[in-house]
Design an enzyme around this catalytic site. Structure first.
Site, PDB file in Angstrom:
ATOM      1  N   ASP A  23     -22.366   7.278  20.904  1.00  0.00           N
ATOM      2  CA  ASP A  23     -23.703   7.747  21.071  1.00  0.00           C
ATOM      3  C   ASP A  23     -24.479   7.977  19.563  1.00  0.00           C
ATOM      4  O   ASP A  23     -23.836   8.368  18.989  1.00  0.00           O
ATOM      5  CB  ASP A  23     -24.032   9.040  22.116  1.00  0.00           C
ATOM      6  N   GLY A  24     -25.637   7.709  19.637  1.00  0.00           N
ATOM      7  CA  GLY A  24     -26.653   8.019  18.414  1.00  0.00           C
ATOM      8  C   GLY A  24     -26.771   6.919  17.824  1.00  0.00           C
ATOM      9  O   GLY A  24     -27.420   7.138  16.581  1.00  0.00           O
ATOM     10  N   ASN A  25     -26.634   5.656  17.798  1.00  0.00           N
ATOM     11  CA  ASN A  25     -26.948   4.463  16.904  1.00  0.00           C
ATOM     12  C   ASN A  25     -28.443   4.471  16.726  1.00  0.00           C
ATOM     13  O   ASN A  25     -28.901   4.091  15.749  1.00  0.00           O
ATOM     14  CB  ASN A  25     -26.378   3.374  17.607  1.00  0.00           C
ATOM     15  N   ARG A  67     -30.927   6.757  17.004  1.00  0.00           N
ATOM     16  CA  ARG A  67     -31.250   7.833  16.155  1.00  0.00           C
ATOM     17  C   ARG A  67     -31.025   7.586  14.785  1.00  0.00           C
ATOM     18  O   ARG A  67     -31.672   7.799  13.800  1.00  0.00           O
ATOM     19  CB  ARG A  67     -30.851   9.154  16.932  1.00  0.00           C
ATOM     20  N   ARG A 105     -33.502  -0.293  16.066  1.00  0.00           N
ATOM     21  CA  ARG A 105     -32.659   0.370  16.590  1.00  0.00           C
ATOM     22  C   ARG A 105     -31.163  -0.522  16.470  1.00  0.00           C
ATOM     23  O   ARG A 105     -30.259   0.060  16.135  1.00  0.00           O
ATOM     24  CB  ARG A 105     -33.048   0.556  18.085  1.00  0.00           C
ATOM     25  N   HIS A 126     -26.968  -0.281  15.786  1.00  0.00           N
ATOM     26  CA  HIS A 126     -25.743  -0.806  16.670  1.00  0.00           C
ATOM     27  C   HIS A 126     -24.964  -1.576  15.533  1.00  0.00           C
ATOM     28  O   HIS A 126     -23.638  -1.525  15.809  1.00  0.00           O
ATOM     29  CB  HIS A 126     -26.268  -1.774  17.567  1.00  0.00           C
ATOM     30  N   LEU A 141      -2.001  -1.307  19.235  1.00  0.00           N
ATOM     31  CA  LEU A 141      -3.118  -0.559  19.762  1.00  0.00           C
ATOM     32  C   LEU A 141      -3.801  -1.476  20.889  1.00  0.00           C
ATOM     33  O   LEU A 141      -4.212  -2.578  20.670  1.00  0.00           O
ATOM     34  CB  LEU A 141      -3.973  -0.088  18.731  1.00  0.00           C
ATOM     35  N   SER A 166     -22.286  10.314  31.470  1.00  0.00           N
ATOM     36  CA  SER A 166     -23.143   9.098  31.476  1.00  0.00           C
ATOM     37  C   SER A 166     -22.408   8.040  32.279  1.00  0.00           C
ATOM     38  O   SER A 166     -22.357   6.819  31.803  1.00  0.00           O
ATOM     39  CB  SER A 166     -23.649   8.608  30.171  1.00  0.00           C
TER      40      SER A 166
HETATM   41  C1  FPP Z   1     -25.588   4.229  22.314  1.00  0.00           C
HETATM   42  O1  FPP Z   1     -26.431   4.831  21.213  1.00  0.00           O
HETATM   43  C2  FPP Z   1     -24.838   3.076  21.909  1.00  0.00           C
HETATM   44  C3  FPP Z   1     -24.893   2.057  22.865  1.00  0.00           C
HETATM   45  C4  FPP Z   1     -25.622   1.792  23.784  1.00  0.00           C
HETATM   46  C5  FPP Z   1     -24.169   0.725  22.085  1.00  0.00           C
HETATM   47  C6  FPP Z   1     -23.095   1.067  21.673  1.00  0.00           C
HETATM   48  C7  FPP Z   1     -22.676  -0.019  20.715  1.00  0.00           C
HETATM   49  C8  FPP Z   1     -21.854  -0.063  19.521  1.00  0.00           C
HETATM   50  C9  FPP Z   1     -21.464   1.186  18.962  1.00  0.00           C
HETATM   51  C10 FPP Z   1     -21.633  -1.310  19.025  1.00  0.00           C
HETATM   52  C11 FPP Z   1     -20.360  -2.136  19.437  1.00  0.00           C
HETATM   53  C12 FPP Z   1     -21.010  -3.038  20.175  1.00  0.00           C
HETATM   54  C13 FPP Z   1     -20.317  -4.151  20.704  1.00  0.00           C
HETATM   55  C14 FPP Z   1     -21.055  -5.051  20.979  1.00  0.00           C
HETATM   56  C15 FPP Z   1     -18.703  -4.386  20.648  1.00  0.00           C
HETATM   57  P1  FPP Z   1     -28.050   4.759  21.495  1.00  0.00           P
HETATM   58  O2  FPP Z   1     -28.575   3.491  21.322  1.00  0.00           O
HETATM   59  O3  FPP Z   1     -28.149   5.548  22.826  1.00  0.00           O
HETATM   60  O4  FPP Z   1     -28.452   6.098  20.642  1.00  0.00           O
HETATM   61  P2  FPP Z   1     -29.529   7.150  20.759  1.00  0.00           P
HETATM   62  O5  FPP Z   1     -29.158   7.941  21.715  1.00  0.00           O
HETATM   63  O6  FPP Z   1     -29.476   7.663  19.417  1.00  0.00           O
HETATM   64  O7  FPP Z   1     -30.854   6.041  21.249  1.00  0.00           O
END
Ligand code: FPP
Length: 237
Positions: A16-18, A20, A29, A33, A127, A185
Site C-alpha cells: 500500500d502507498g503507491n 501517496r 498515481r 504503481h 521462491l 482489506s
Molecule cells: C495500493 O496502493 C497498491 C495497489 C492497488 C497496486 C499495487 C500494485 C503494485 C505495487 C504494482 C505491482 C503490480 C503489478 C501489476 C504486478 P494505493 O494506490 O492504494 O496507494 P495509496 O493508499 O497511497 O493511494
C-alpha cells in the site's frame, strides 16, 4: 554461537502507498504503481536471498475495479508490460510465478500473459511468488465452497483449505502491510488466521531491504503460540 533464526516460510504483503508516493511528488498515481513494480522486484530478490520460500503480494483487489477507469487500465497495462519484461529475469533467479484470483473480467491479453508466465516459470523451485490479482479473500472462500458443493464434497476446514486458491503453499507466517493503514482489506482472510501482522509506515515504493529486515526482526521477536500458553510453547522449544 546462537544459530541464525529460521526465516518465515511464507511472507505476504499488502503493497500500500503507491498513490501517496506519487502524489507527494506531484506525479500521476500510475507513476507510483510503476515505482511499486521496482520495489516488488527488489523485495522478491531480498526474500529469496533470505531463504524465504513463498512471497504472496496483493497487486489488484476485487474492489480495485472501483478506481478511476484510467488507473484500472493503467494497472492492467503495467501488469502486461511487467510480465513481458520481468519474467525471463525472475525465471533465471529461480522464481515460480503463480497468479491467484478470478480470471473473469480480465482481458484476453492479460489472461494469456498470466498463463504464459506461470507455465514459463513452473519448473523453478527457489521462491514461489503468488501475485494476487483480481483477488479478494471473500471471493476465494466463496469459490472454494462452490467448488466443493458442485462436487458434492462435505465442507470441512480441511476440504475448504484444499479448495482455496493458495492450497499449493503453507499459510503465511508473516503478513506485512505498508503505507500506515492497519487493516486486512479482504486479503488472505482464511490463510492469515495465525499470521504475525506487521504494519509499516513506509509507502510501498520506499519499502527497501532494510525495511524488510526490520519486519523480519519484529517477526523473530514474537512468540507464536497457535492457541497454546506461553509455558507450553517454551516446554516444546
Ligand atoms: C495500493 O496502493 C497498491 C495497489 C492497488 C497496486 C499495487 C500494485 C503494485 C505495487 C504494482 C505491482 C503490480 C503489478 C501489476 C504486478 P494505493 O494506490 O492504494 O496507494 P495509496 O493508499 O497511497 O493511494
Amino acid at each position: 554461537m546462537a544459530a541464525p533464526p529460521v526465516p518465515p516460510r511464507h511472507v505476504a504483503i499488502v503493497m500500500d502507498g503507491n498513490g501517496r508516493w506519487a502524489q507527494r511528488r506531484f506525479l500521476p498515481r500510475l507513476a507510483g504503481h510503476k515505482q511499486g513494480v521496482e520495489s516488488l522486484r527488489r523485495c522478491v530478490r531480498a526474500c529469496a536471498q533470505r531463504g524465504i520460500g513463498v512471497l504472496t503480494v496483493f497487486a489488484f483487489s476485487s474492489e480495485n475495479w472501483n478506481r478511476p477507469a484510467e488507473e484500472v487500465s493503467g494497472l492492467m497495462e503495467l501488469l502486461a508490460k511487467a510480465l513481458t519484461r520481468e519474467v525471463p529475469q525472475l525465471s533465471q533467479e529461480g522464481v515460480r510465478l503463480h497468479f491467484v484470483g478470478a480470471r473473469a473480467g480480465l482481458s484476453d491479453k492479460v489472461r494469456a500473459g498470466l498463463e504464459l508466465a506461470q507455465s514459463q516459470t513452473a519448473h523453478n523451485t527457489r521462491l514461489v511468488l503468488n501475485v494476487c490479482f483480481n483477488y479478494g479473500g471473500r471471493w476465494d472462500i466463496a469459490q472454494a465452497a462452490a467448488q466443493l458443493a458442485a462436487r458434492g464434497v462435505p465442507i470441512t476446514e480441511e476440504s475448504l483449505d484444499r479448495a482455496l486458491a493458495l492450497a499449493h503453499v503453507p499459510d503465511p507466517d508473516l503478513l506485512i502491510r505498508t503505507g500506515g493503514e492497519m487493516r486486512l482489506s479482504n486479503f488472505l482472510l482464511w490463510q492469515a488466521a495465525y499470521a504475525e501482522l506487521y504494519f509499516s509506515e513506509r509507502l510501498w515504493p520506499d519499502f527497501d531491504e532494510a525495511a524488510l529486515d526490520e519486519a523480519l526482526a519484529a517477526y523473530h521477536a514474537r512468540e507464536r503460540r497457535f492457541g497454546q500458553t506461553s509455558e507450553q510453547v517454551q516446554a516444546c522449544a
